[in-house]
Structures are given as structure tokens and as C-alpha cells.
Design a protein around this motif. Structure first.
Motif, PDB file in Angstrom:
ATOM      1  N   ALA A 142       0.808  -1.222   0.000  1.00  0.00           N
ATOM      2  CA  ALA A 142       0.000   0.000   0.000  1.00  0.00           C
ATOM      3  C   ALA A 142       0.838   1.267   0.000  1.00  0.00           C
ATOM      4  CB  ALA A 142      -0.934   0.007   1.206  1.00  0.00           C
ATOM      5  N   SER A 143       1.987   1.256   0.666  1.00  0.00           N
ATOM      6  CA  SER A 143       2.744   2.495   0.849  1.00  0.00           C
ATOM      7  C   SER A 143       4.005   2.597  -0.008  1.00  0.00           C
ATOM      8  CB  SER A 143       3.124   2.656   2.328  1.00  0.00           C
ATOM      9  OG  SER A 143       3.848   1.531   2.794  1.00  0.00           O
ATOM     10  N   ALA A 144       4.304   1.572  -0.800  1.00  0.00           N
ATOM     11  CA  ALA A 144       5.493   1.616  -1.654  1.00  0.00           C
ATOM     12  C   ALA A 144       5.398   2.772  -2.647  1.00  0.00           C
ATOM     13  CB  ALA A 144       5.647   0.291  -2.405  1.00  0.00           C
ATOM     14  N   PRO A 145       6.530   3.345  -3.032  1.00  0.00           N
ATOM     15  CA  PRO A 145       6.522   4.544  -3.876  1.00  0.00           C
ATOM     16  C   PRO A 145       6.353   4.286  -5.366  1.00  0.00           C
ATOM     17  CG  PRO A 145       8.764   3.979  -3.293  1.00  0.00           C
ATOM     18  CD  PRO A 145       7.889   3.028  -2.542  1.00  0.00           C
ATOM     19  N   SER A 146       6.336   3.018  -5.789  1.00  0.00           N
ATOM     20  CA  SER A 146       6.241   2.742  -7.231  1.00  0.00           C
ATOM     21  C   SER A 146       5.524   1.421  -7.461  1.00  0.00           C
ATOM     22  CB  SER A 146       7.640   2.671  -7.856  1.00  0.00           C
ATOM     23  OG  SER A 146       8.324   1.527  -7.396  1.00  0.00           O
ATOM     24  N   LEU A 147       5.030   1.257  -8.679  1.00  0.00           N
ATOM     25  CA  LEU A 147       4.378   0.004  -9.049  1.00  0.00           C
ATOM     26  C   LEU A 147       5.349  -1.161  -8.973  1.00  0.00           C
ATOM     27  CD1 LEU A 147       1.997  -1.631 -10.159  1.00  0.00           C
ATOM     28  CD2 LEU A 147       2.708  -0.951 -12.467  1.00  0.00           C
ATOM     29  N   ALA A 148       6.571  -0.950  -9.404  1.00  0.00           N
ATOM     30  CA  ALA A 148       7.565  -2.025  -9.372  1.00  0.00           C
ATOM     31  C   ALA A 148       7.766  -2.535  -7.948  1.00  0.00           C
ATOM     32  CB  ALA A 148       8.884  -1.534  -9.955  1.00  0.00           C
ATOM     33  N   SER A 149       7.824  -1.618  -6.999  1.00  0.00           N
ATOM     34  CA  SER A 149       7.988  -2.027  -5.605  1.00  0.00           C
ATOM     35  C   SER A 149       6.743  -2.730  -5.089  1.00  0.00           C
ATOM     36  CB  SER A 149       8.301  -0.815  -4.738  1.00  0.00           C
ATOM     37  OG  SER A 149       9.556  -0.256  -5.077  1.00  0.00           O
ATOM     38  N   ARG A 150       5.580  -2.223  -5.429  1.00  0.00           N
ATOM     39  CA  ARG A 150       4.332  -2.861  -5.007  1.00  0.00           C
ATOM     40  C   ARG A 150       4.258  -4.304  -5.518  1.00  0.00           C
ATOM     41  NH1 ARG A 150       0.999   1.451  -3.243  1.00  0.00           N
ATOM     42  NH2 ARG A 150       1.310   3.398  -4.384  1.00  0.00           N
ATOM     43  N   LEU A 151       4.640  -4.488  -6.773  1.00  0.00           N
ATOM     44  CA  LEU A 151       4.576  -5.821  -7.365  1.00  0.00           C
ATOM     45  C   LEU A 151       5.561  -6.775  -6.699  1.00  0.00           C
ATOM     46  CD1 LEU A 151       4.195  -4.946 -11.156  1.00  0.00           C
ATOM     47  CD2 LEU A 151       2.430  -5.752  -9.572  1.00  0.00           C
ATOM     48  N   MET A 152       6.718  -6.266  -6.300  1.00  0.00           N
ATOM     49  CA  MET A 152       7.679  -7.116  -5.603  1.00  0.00           C
ATOM     50  C   MET A 152       7.101  -7.607  -4.274  1.00  0.00           C
ATOM     51  SD  MET A 152      10.558  -8.683  -5.223  1.00  0.00           S
ATOM     52  CE  MET A 152      11.839  -8.058  -6.313  1.00  0.00           C
ATOM     53  N   PHE A 153       6.527  -6.702  -3.502  1.00  0.00           N
ATOM     54  CA  PHE A 153       5.934  -7.101  -2.222  1.00  0.00           C
ATOM     55  C   PHE A 153       4.748  -8.045  -2.430  1.00  0.00           C
ATOM     56  CE2 PHE A 153       7.939  -3.044  -0.783  1.00  0.00           C
ATOM     57  CZ  PHE A 153       8.779  -3.597   0.169  1.00  0.00           C
ATOM     58  N   ALA A 154       3.955  -7.793  -3.460  1.00  0.00           N
ATOM     59  CA  ALA A 154       2.809  -8.657  -3.740  1.00  0.00           C
ATOM     60  C   ALA A 154       3.278 -10.063  -4.110  1.00  0.00           C
ATOM     61  CB  ALA A 154       1.970  -8.067  -4.866  1.00  0.00           C
ATOM     62  N   LYS A 155       4.346 -10.144  -4.883  1.00  0.00           N
ATOM     63  CA  LYS A 155       4.907 -11.443  -5.260  1.00  0.00           C
ATOM     64  C   LYS A 155       5.383 -12.212  -4.030  1.00  0.00           C
ATOM     65  CE  LYS A 155       8.684 -13.461  -7.978  1.00  0.00           C
ATOM     66  NZ  LYS A 155       9.850 -13.156  -8.865  1.00  0.00           N
ATOM     67  N   VAL A 156       6.079 -11.526  -3.141  1.00  0.00           N
ATOM     68  CA  VAL A 156       6.586 -12.177  -1.929  1.00  0.00           C
ATOM     69  C   VAL A 156       5.429 -12.596  -1.023  1.00  0.00           C
ATOM     70  CG1 VAL A 156       7.929 -11.808   0.178  1.00  0.00           C
ATOM     71  CG2 VAL A 156       8.812 -11.019  -2.026  1.00  0.00           C
ATOM     72  N   LEU A 157       4.404 -11.767  -0.931  1.00  0.00           N
ATOM     73  CA  LEU A 157       3.245 -12.105  -0.121  1.00  0.00           C
ATOM     74  C   LEU A 157       2.581 -13.368  -0.646  1.00  0.00           C
ATOM     75  CD1 LEU A 157       1.290 -11.467   2.167  1.00  0.00           C
ATOM     76  CD2 LEU A 157       0.142  -9.838   0.653  1.00  0.00           C
ATOM     77  N   GLY A 158       2.494 -13.491  -1.967  1.00  0.00           N
ATOM     78  CA  GLY A 158       1.916 -14.694  -2.552  1.00  0.00           C
ATOM     79  C   GLY A 158       2.724 -15.940  -2.225  1.00  0.00           C
ATOM     80  N   ALA A 159       4.050 -15.826  -2.308  1.00  0.00           N
ATOM     81  CA  ALA A 159       4.913 -16.963  -1.981  1.00  0.00           C
ATOM     82  C   ALA A 159       4.805 -17.320  -0.504  1.00  0.00           C
ATOM     83  CB  ALA A 159       6.359 -16.635  -2.351  1.00  0.00           C
ATOM     84  N   PHE A 160       4.714 -16.304   0.336  1.00  0.00           N
ATOM     85  CA  PHE A 160       4.581 -16.521   1.779  1.00  0.00           C
ATOM     86  C   PHE A 160       3.290 -17.274   2.090  1.00  0.00           C
ATOM     87  CE2 PHE A 160       3.092 -14.909   5.947  1.00  0.00           C
ATOM     88  CZ  PHE A 160       4.132 -15.360   6.751  1.00  0.00           C
ATOM     89  N   ALA A 161       2.234 -16.940   1.365  1.00  0.00           N
ATOM     90  CA  ALA A 161       0.931 -17.564   1.598  1.00  0.00           C
ATOM     91  C   ALA A 161       0.877 -19.001   1.102  1.00  0.00           C
ATOM     92  CB  ALA A 161      -0.166 -16.750   0.925  1.00  0.00           C
ATOM     93  N   SER A 162       1.798 -19.365   0.222  1.00  0.00           N
ATOM     94  CA  SER A 162       1.767 -20.719  -0.333  1.00  0.00           C
ATOM     95  C   SER A 162       2.901 -21.584   0.210  1.00  0.00           C
ATOM     96  CB  SER A 162       1.818 -20.660  -1.870  1.00  0.00           C
ATOM     97  OG  SER A 162       2.949 -19.931  -2.306  1.00  0.00           O
ATOM     98  N   ASP A 163       4.121 -21.350  -0.244  1.00  0.00           N
ATOM     99  CA  ASP A 163       5.238 -22.223   0.125  1.00  0.00           C
ATOM    100  C   ASP A 163       5.495 -22.263   1.622  1.00  0.00           C
ATOM    101  OD1 ASP A 163       5.521 -22.682  -2.537  1.00  0.00           O
ATOM    102  OD2 ASP A 163       7.357 -21.524  -2.796  1.00  0.00           O
ATOM    103  N   GLU A 164       5.597 -21.091   2.246  1.00  0.00           N
ATOM    104  CA  GLU A 164       5.949 -21.072   3.659  1.00  0.00           C
ATOM    105  C   GLU A 164       4.811 -21.592   4.525  1.00  0.00           C
ATOM    106  OE1 GLU A 164       8.138 -18.059   6.819  1.00  0.00           O
ATOM    107  OE2 GLU A 164       8.553 -18.013   4.672  1.00  0.00           O
ATOM    108  N   ASN A 165       3.594 -21.203   4.211  1.00  0.00           N
ATOM    109  CA  ASN A 165       2.464 -21.703   4.988  1.00  0.00           C
ATOM    110  C   ASN A 165       2.327 -23.214   4.839  1.00  0.00           C
ATOM    111  OD1 ASN A 165       0.027 -20.967   6.658  1.00  0.00           O
ATOM    112  ND2 ASN A 165      -0.974 -22.032   4.974  1.00  0.00           N
ATOM    113  N   SER A 166       2.594 -23.724   3.643  1.00  0.00           N
ATOM    114  CA  SER A 166       2.528 -25.174   3.423  1.00  0.00           C
ATOM    115  C   SER A 166       3.564 -25.899   4.272  1.00  0.00           C
ATOM    116  CB  SER A 166       2.756 -25.498   1.938  1.00  0.00           C
ATOM    117  OG  SER A 166       1.703 -24.988   1.149  1.00  0.00           O
ATOM    118  N   TYR A 167       4.748 -25.300   4.395  1.00  0.00           N
ATOM    119  CA  TYR A 167       5.779 -25.907   5.238  1.00  0.00           C
ATOM    120  C   TYR A 167       5.298 -26.034   6.674  1.00  0.00           C
ATOM    121  CZ  TYR A 167       9.816 -26.255   8.295  1.00  0.00           C
ATOM    122  OH  TYR A 167      10.662 -26.653   9.299  1.00  0.00           O
TER     123      TYR A 167
END
Length: 217
Positions: free
Chosen positions: A60-85
Motif C-alpha cells: 500500500a505504501s510503496a513509492p512505485s508500481l515495481a515495488s508494489r509488485l515485488m511485495f505482492a509477489k513475496v506475499l503470494g509466496a509466503f501464503a503458499s510455500d511457507e504456509n505449506s511448510y
């Protein structure tokens, strides 16, 4: 020296004690007893809600779309791979649902969760990055101690936790996060000091958390 490295160096004692902690040693050599791993995972899982919220605030607070997309990508991985572990290990270690979702928290767990949530409430991008960076960079540092995958423990419950924090994508994320943190270094003295305090407190609480896990033996 960038802002991130400056702050890490100023907290070198707690940082090095965390990266070289007995808990890490036992995990890396595959000799971490199941009851200790079970306790660690149950307590660590309680951070997931606040951690996901921090990633969301970063989006929400990142200064650019590129940064927002990076955090969104990591959030998605966190919700899948890490939670599955976590869920796979909970099943293997026979952790009941009530203990997964609402265990009695140690003081160290409560304190770290409180820091995450108080930082979230500030809606400060540099402060949110400070907590995320400590959590990710410190874990990347201790996981790097594992060396080549051929020398990792055999048990998946140990090896997979190392792999999640020691792979090219994760290492790239930590490097990016460090650079992003450097790029938003506050220019005014008061804000800079607040972010530095948050960074230092996160490192102190990481060490306290590992201490509490081993003390629970």
C-alpha cells in the motif's frame, strides 16, 4: 556504507548472536530435537498474521508500481510455500488445530508480535521495511551458513526450512529489500532515529525469540 549496513553493524552483537545461535546450530546439523522444533514452529507461526499485514502495508505504501509488485509477489509466496511448510510440519509433529491457531504465547513471541503490530500502525514505509528487512536478512544470513544443499540435514522438516531461506530467489529478495531500505533512508534526524530504533529492537527480539525457544527445553 548504506543505511541498512550501518544499522546492522551498529547491532552486530545481537545480529551475530542470532545468526550463530545454538538453535541455528542444531537446525543446520540436523540435531534439533522434535519437541524444540515443534515449540519453535508453533510460536513462529503466530507471527504470520502480522508479517502478512506488514507485507500488505508495504504494498500500500510503496513509492512505485515495481515495488508494489515485488511485495505482492513475496506475499503470494509466503501464503503458499511457507504456509505449506508449517502445515506439513504440524501434521508430522501431531500439533492439534487449537495449538496451531491459539497457543499460549511466550513473552518473546508476544513482544515481537507487538513490535510488528505497532510498526504496522505507524503506516511508515521505512519503519515497515526495517522490520521486514531484519526478519528476512537475518534469516538469510543464518541459512547461508548451511552451505551447499548436499551438506544439509536429510529430514525435510529441517532441510526445507533452510531451503526456504537459502535459494537464489530468496537471496535476491533480501538484496532488493536492503536496496529499497537504503533508498528511503529518512532525511530528518527524528524520523531516522525512530527507524533505527525499530531496526535495533527487531534484532534484539529475534535473539530473544531464539533464546526463548532453547530455554523451553
Amino acid at each position: 556504507m548504506g543505511f541498512a549496513e550501518e544499522l546492522r553493524s551498529s547491532c552486530a552483537a545481537d545480529w551475530d548472536a542470532s545468526v550463530g545461535h545454538e538453535f541455528v546450530d542444531r537446525l543446520l546439523d540436523g540435531n534439533l530435537p522434535d519437541p524444540v522444533l515443534r515449540h519453535y514452529l508453533v510460536q513462529d507461526y503466530q507471527f504470520c498474521d502480522a508479517f502478512a499485514a506488514l507485507l500488505g502495508q508495504a504494498v500500500a505504501s510503496a513509492p512505485s508500481l515495481a515495488s508494489r509488485l515485488m511485495f505482492a509477489k513475496v506475499l503470494g509466496a509466503f501464503a503458499s510455500d511457507e504456509n505449506s511448510y508449517f502445515q506439513d510440519c504440524f501434521d508430522e509433529l501431531a500439533v492439534p488445530d487449537v495449538e496451531r491457531d491459539g497457543p499460549e504465547l511466550t513473552a518473546a513471541t508476544r513482544d515481537f508480535d507487538a513490535l510488528m503490530r505497532s510498526t504496522l500502525a505507524t503506516r511508515s514505509y521505512p519503519a515497515v521495511l526495517a522490520v521486514l528487512l531484519v526478519a528476512e536478512w537475518l534469516y538469510g544470513d543464518w541459512a547461508a551458513r548451511a552451505g551447499d544443499p548436499g551438506s544439509w540435514p536429510v529430514a525435510p522438516k529441517h532441510a526445507e526450512w533452510i531451503r526456504l531461506h537459502n535459494n537464489p530467489e530468496y537471496n535476491g529478495w533480501v538484496t532488493w529489500l536492503r536496496e529499497e531500505f537504503d533508498a528511503v533512508e529518512p532525511v530528518d534526524t527524528v524520523s531516522r532515529a525512530r527507524v533505527a530504533d525499530t531496526f535495533a529492537e527487531a534484532i534484539r527480539l529475534e535473539r530473544a525469540f531464539f533464546d526463548s525457544v532453547m530455554a523451553a527445553r
